[in-house]
Design an enzyme around this catalytic site. Structure first.
Site, mmCIF file in Angstrom:
data_model
loop_
_atom_site.group_PDB
_atom_site.id
_atom_site.type_symbol
_atom_site.label_atom_id
_atom_site.label_comp_id
_atom_site.label_asym_id
_atom_site.label_seq_id
_atom_site.Cartn_x
_atom_site.Cartn_y
_atom_site.Cartn_z
ATOM 1 N N LYS A 76 0.847 -1.181 0.000
ATOM 2 C CA LYS A 76 0.000 0.000 0.000
ATOM 3 C C LYS A 76 0.885 1.235 0.000
ATOM 4 O O LYS A 76 1.694 1.423 0.908
ATOM 5 C CB LYS A 76 -0.900 -0.013 1.234
ATOM 6 N N LYS B 151 -2.195 -1.393 -3.938
ATOM 7 C CA LYS B 151 -3.096 -0.246 -3.817
ATOM 8 C C LYS B 151 -2.289 1.030 -3.819
ATOM 9 O O LYS B 151 -1.332 1.106 -3.053
ATOM 10 C CB LYS B 151 -3.877 -0.381 -2.504
#
Ligand code: PBG
Ligand code: ZN
Length: 327
Positions: free
Chosen positions: A197, A250
């Site tokens: 992330k 992400k």
């Protein structure tokens, strides 16, 4: 070589569909849902046109509509009544997500319920766990926050969550959660780790959607800098080693190079097309500068082409509708 090999033969209009490599299907998609404990009717999210926060008593109907469209999985985010420094409402058995999970599992048992396991919507400072003084100033404290994540995940599992998705980017997060879940008898609950992330400007609209902006600093001491790919890979590798069932990259669209490499680790990989990716497409489409449907299908197909087994996208319901249209 030319003229023996004519690539344009493969693109003859009615031959072309037979040779397409990547087909988006409804089984690829996960729909994020925002459940808000403080409202009694759906409330539009200004920065994400077409998206809403839903009240607890409306959430099962939304999940049922998704299942009817053929979507199999939702990812829940909660907006609680109360926030405090240590996120007590995040693991309350009657917390917003806990209530939502129970209702969806009771009324729409076929729906796969995934819960975001993090504290940023539940802390008054907006950070993803417990904060305190570190030797480098105020920061997210790693090991004390692990304990908090365990409590949140177990409370979700107790309500029937099928998959927990820790998104806080703590070290040791997956191993800690796996152990805690197993000790509590939830060895069948999957962990979908937000393993890679990035600290991204693309989360801007989400902070309005989930009311999770932070009051000091930023998330760069726990999320990855966008310039770093070795670190990004190592993060997913470590979560795989710690027992994650599903990895994640992400955001998605700017990070396809990373996605290709994370997919090579051999575990299922989810890609999260985040709020900023959604809102950029929406804004340009509203101005008539792009065609929304074409843009969405291209973005998602390319994410799948790069190796995503699952795509978390705010366009999930629209795509399900488009897939139903006659091709
Ligand atoms: C919180 C969380 C965020 C998103 C999902 N979970 C925001 C953040 O890390 O700042 C972003 C999702 C989106 O932008 O759509 N841990
Ligand atoms: Zn968070």
């Amino acid at each position: 070589m030319f003229p023996q090999r004519r690539m344009r033969r493969t693109r003859i209009r009615h031959i072309q569909p037979l040779l397409r490599e990547i087909h988006l299907t409804k089984n690829d998609l996960i729909a994020p849902l925002f459940v808000d404990e403080t409202i009694s009717s759906p409330r539009p999210i200004e920065s994400m046109p077409g998206q809403f926060r839903y009240p607890i008593n409306g959430i099962a109907a939304v999940a049922a509509a998704h299942l009817k469209r053929g979507l199999r999985a939702v990812l829940l985010f909660g907006i609680p009544k109360e926030k405090d420094p240590v996120a007590c409402s995040a693991y309350d058995e009657d917390g917003v997500v806990q209530q939502a999970v129970r209702r969806i599992k009771a009324e729409v048992p076929g729906m796969v319920v995934i819960t975001d396991v993090c504290a940023c919507e539940y802390t008054d400072h907006g950070h993803c766990g417990i904060v305190g003084e570190s030797r480098n100033g105020p920061d997210l404290l790693n090991d004390p926050s692990l304990e908090l994540m365990n409590r949140i995940a177990i409370s979700h599992a107790e309500c029937g969550a099928d998959i927990v998705a820790p998104s806080c980017m703590l070290d040791g997060m997956v191993e800690s959660l796996r152990t805690a879940l197993d000790d509590a008898g939830f060895e069948d609950v999957l962990i979908m780790s937000y393993s890679t992330k990035f600290a991204s400007a693309l989360y801007g609209p989400f902070r309005e959607a989930a009311d999770s902006g932070f009051s000091f600093g930023d998330r760069s001491t726990y999320q990855i800098h966008y310039a770093n790919s070795q670190e990004a890979l190592l993060e997913s590798q470590m979560d795989a080693d710690e027992g994650a069932d599903i990895l994640m990259v992400k955001p998605a669209g700017f990070y396809l190079d990373i996605l290709v490499r994370v997919a090579e680790l051999g575990l299922p990989v989810a890609a999260y097309q985040v709020s900023g990716e959604y809102s950029m497409i929406k804004a340009a489409a509203e101005r008539g500068w792009i065609k929304e449907k074409d843009m969405v299908l291209e973005s998602l197909t390319c994410i799948k082409r790069a190796g995503a087994d699952l795509i978390i996208t705010y366009f999930a319901a629209d795509v399900a509708g488009w897939l139903d249209e006659k091709q």
